[in-house]
Design a protein around this motif. Structure first.
Motif, PDB file in Angstrom:
ATOM      1  N   THR A   9     -19.509  -8.736   5.864  1.00 58.16           N
ATOM      2  CA  THR A   9     -19.444 -10.013   6.584  1.00 58.16           C
ATOM      3  C   THR A   9     -19.672 -11.196   5.663  1.00 58.16           C
ATOM      4  OG1 THR A   9     -20.148  -8.975   8.646  1.00 58.16           O
ATOM      5  CG2 THR A   9     -20.460 -11.357   8.450  1.00 58.16           C
ATOM      6  N   ALA A  10     -20.676 -11.104   4.790  1.00 55.98           N
ATOM      7  CA  ALA A  10     -20.997 -12.234   3.915  1.00 55.98           C
ATOM      8  C   ALA A  10     -19.817 -12.587   3.020  1.00 55.98           C
ATOM      9  CB  ALA A  10     -22.230 -11.918   3.078  1.00 55.98           C
ATOM     10  N   ALA A  11     -19.179 -11.569   2.435  1.00 54.79           N
ATOM     11  CA  ALA A  11     -18.050 -11.813   1.537  1.00 54.79           C
ATOM     12  C   ALA A  11     -16.854 -12.377   2.293  1.00 54.79           C
ATOM     13  CB  ALA A  11     -17.665 -10.526   0.818  1.00 54.79           C
ATOM     14  N   VAL A  12     -16.595 -11.844   3.494  1.00 50.72           N
ATOM     15  CA  VAL A  12     -15.466 -12.330   4.285  1.00 50.72           C
ATOM     16  C   VAL A  12     -15.675 -13.786   4.681  1.00 50.72           C
ATOM     17  CG1 VAL A  12     -14.250 -12.094   6.484  1.00 50.72           C
ATOM     18  CG2 VAL A  12     -14.771 -10.055   5.143  1.00 50.72           C
ATOM     19  N   ARG A  60     -20.949 -21.465   6.096  1.00 45.38           N
ATOM     20  CA  ARG A  60     -21.949 -20.968   5.142  1.00 45.38           C
ATOM     21  C   ARG A  60     -23.358 -21.044   5.737  1.00 45.38           C
ATOM     22  NH1 ARG A  60     -18.342 -23.819   1.081  1.00 45.38           N
ATOM     23  NH2 ARG A  60     -17.332 -22.093  -0.038  1.00 45.38           N
ATOM     24  N   GLU A  61     -23.639 -22.111   6.488  1.00 52.78           N
ATOM     25  CA  GLU A  61     -24.946 -22.219   7.142  1.00 52.78           C
ATOM     26  C   GLU A  61     -25.134 -21.093   8.159  1.00 52.78           C
ATOM     27  OE1 GLU A  61     -24.974 -26.065   8.873  1.00 52.78           O
ATOM     28  OE2 GLU A  61     -24.996 -27.130   6.943  1.00 52.78           O
ATOM     29  N   ARG A  62     -24.106 -20.822   8.923  1.00 48.01           N
ATOM     30  CA  ARG A  62     -24.181 -19.755   9.931  1.00 48.01           C
ATOM     31  C   ARG A  62     -24.345 -18.398   9.271  1.00 48.01           C
ATOM     32  NH1 ARG A  62     -24.255 -19.535  15.175  1.00 48.01           N
ATOM     33  NH2 ARG A  62     -22.232 -18.536  15.506  1.00 48.01           N
ATOM     34  N   ALA A 110     -26.209 -15.527  11.448  1.00 44.83           N
ATOM     35  CA  ALA A 110     -25.692 -15.731  12.800  1.00 44.83           C
ATOM     36  C   ALA A 110     -24.543 -14.792  13.133  1.00 44.83           C
ATOM     37  CB  ALA A 110     -25.234 -17.175  12.970  1.00 44.83           C
ATOM     38  N   TYR A 111     -23.846 -14.312  12.116  1.00 47.67           N
ATOM     39  CA  TYR A 111     -22.717 -13.409  12.349  1.00 47.67           C
ATOM     40  C   TYR A 111     -23.233 -11.978  12.344  1.00 47.67           C
ATOM     41  CZ  TYR A 111     -20.001 -17.593  11.271  1.00 47.67           C
ATOM     42  OH  TYR A 111     -19.492 -18.868  11.276  1.00 47.67           O
ATOM     43  N   VAL A 165     -16.115 -16.196  14.386  1.00 48.81           N
ATOM     44  CA  VAL A 165     -15.689 -17.166  13.381  1.00 48.81           C
ATOM     45  C   VAL A 165     -14.664 -18.134  13.963  1.00 48.81           C
ATOM     46  CG1 VAL A 165     -14.470 -17.429  11.183  1.00 48.81           C
ATOM     47  CG2 VAL A 165     -16.265 -15.701  11.413  1.00 48.81           C
ATOM     48  N   THR A 166     -13.751 -17.646  14.787  1.00 51.19           N
ATOM     49  CA  THR A 166     -12.755 -18.531  15.405  1.00 51.19           C
ATOM     50  C   THR A 166     -13.436 -19.601  16.248  1.00 51.19           C
ATOM     51  OG1 THR A 166     -11.027 -16.827  15.402  1.00 51.19           O
ATOM     52  CG2 THR A 166     -10.790 -18.638  16.987  1.00 51.19           C
TER      53      THR A 166
END
Length: 306
Positions: free
Chosen positions: A11-14, A40-42, A47-48, A60-61
């Motif tokens: 997730t972080a990389a995506v 980036r804050e989320r 948060a994801y 993300v959308t």
């Protein structure tokens, strides 16, 4: 028996790759940088928490559209793995639909009184695929006394295909649209082609365009261009309101990021349909739009002045 597993979701990389692409490519820099910062804050706040690529696409959308509601900004999930590269994901998915829908022309019909109905759905496919079926259909309806274009189920496509279709409905070369780049430069103009294969329906006979609340993107451009030129009456519902041409990047084997890279500028209105949709000349529920257009055609054809 061989089983395949989906690649792990980093997730972080995506999210970081999405933030970079938005910051570098979104047509409005004043929105792009805050959007990238928000992502980036989320991500930093964890948060994801999506467990799947499909769930991450939804989360993300929602964030991508939270600043200005641009419906072309999205992270799309694809059930089947899609190729790497600019635009490859969209092309792979669209090609399957092209083959299943007679090249995007599922209905060509001549009704009583010489009124033809031509449906374009689910997309106005890339012109190098769609020119042949579109030309065949448009040639077939060219002798009709009036024409109804049904875009109620059309979700977008290729601006070059829009210009090709308009070439059959107008006489002579006509300026349809100008794309303005991120830097504010007039990057590209769209004109009807000087030549179309076969016969034109032409610029004088009655023309009606059916729309719905799901009509989107390039299909909206087709309706908007013809409406602004005074060539057609639009009948149905206000469309979704996506005017920005976009590009797509594969950021994970099942995820495609779409980012608008320019904005449309109509030569008649001086603006576009972003956020507002195409406003119908004859508003009515989408399910009633064909009957309303046929009634208009009957009245217009009976009027000696038409």
């Amino acid at each position: 028996m061989t089983t395949t597993t989906s690649p792990a979701l980093d997730t972080a990389a995506v999210v970081e790759s999405i933030a970079d692409l938005v910051a570098e490519n979104y047509v409005f820099p004043e929105v792009a940088l805050p959007l990238a910062a928000l992502l980036r804050e989320r991500r930093a706040a964890n948060a994801y928490r999506a467990g799947t690529a499909e769930e991450l696409a939804e989360e993300v959308t929602a964030d991508l559209r939270s600043v200005n509601g641009d419906l072309h900004l999205s992270l799309k999930h694809h059930a089947e793995p899609v190729p790497q590269g600019l635009g490859e994901a969209a092309m792979t998915a669209m090609r399957r639909q092209f083959d299943e829908t007679l090249g995007g022309v599922p209905r060509v019909e001549l009704l009583d009184g010489g009124v033809a109905v031509l449906e374009f759905a689910p997309y106005l496919f890339p012109l190098d695929w769609a020119a042949q079926p579109l030309a065949a259909a448009l040639n077939l309806v060219a002798p009709a006394r009036a024409l109804v274009l049904d875009l109620r189920g059309n979700r977008g496509g290729d601006p070059d295909t829009v210009a090709f279709v308009c070439g059959y409905l107008l006489d002579g070369r006509t300026h349809l649209n100008t794309l303005v780049s991120r830097q504010g430069e007039k990057a590209e103009q769209s004109w009807t082609p000087p030549f179309v294969p076969g016969a034109r329906f032409g610029a004088d006979k009655p023309l009606y365009v059916l729309t719905s609340a799901t009509t989107f993107s390039a299909a909206e451009e087709l309706a908007y261009d013809l409406q602004q030129l005074g060539r057609a009456r639009t009948v149905g519902e206000t469309t979704r309101g996506g005017a920005h041409p976009r590009e797509g990047w594969t950021v994970h084997p099942h995820l495609e990021l779409t980012v608008p890279v320019a904005r449309a500028l109509n030569p008649v209105s001086g603006t576009n349909w972003e956020g507002t949709g195409v406003q119908p000349d004859v508003p009515c529920p989408a399910d009633d739009a064909l009957d309303r257009a046929l009634a208009l055609a009957t009245a217009d054809l009976a009027d000696p002045a038409s």
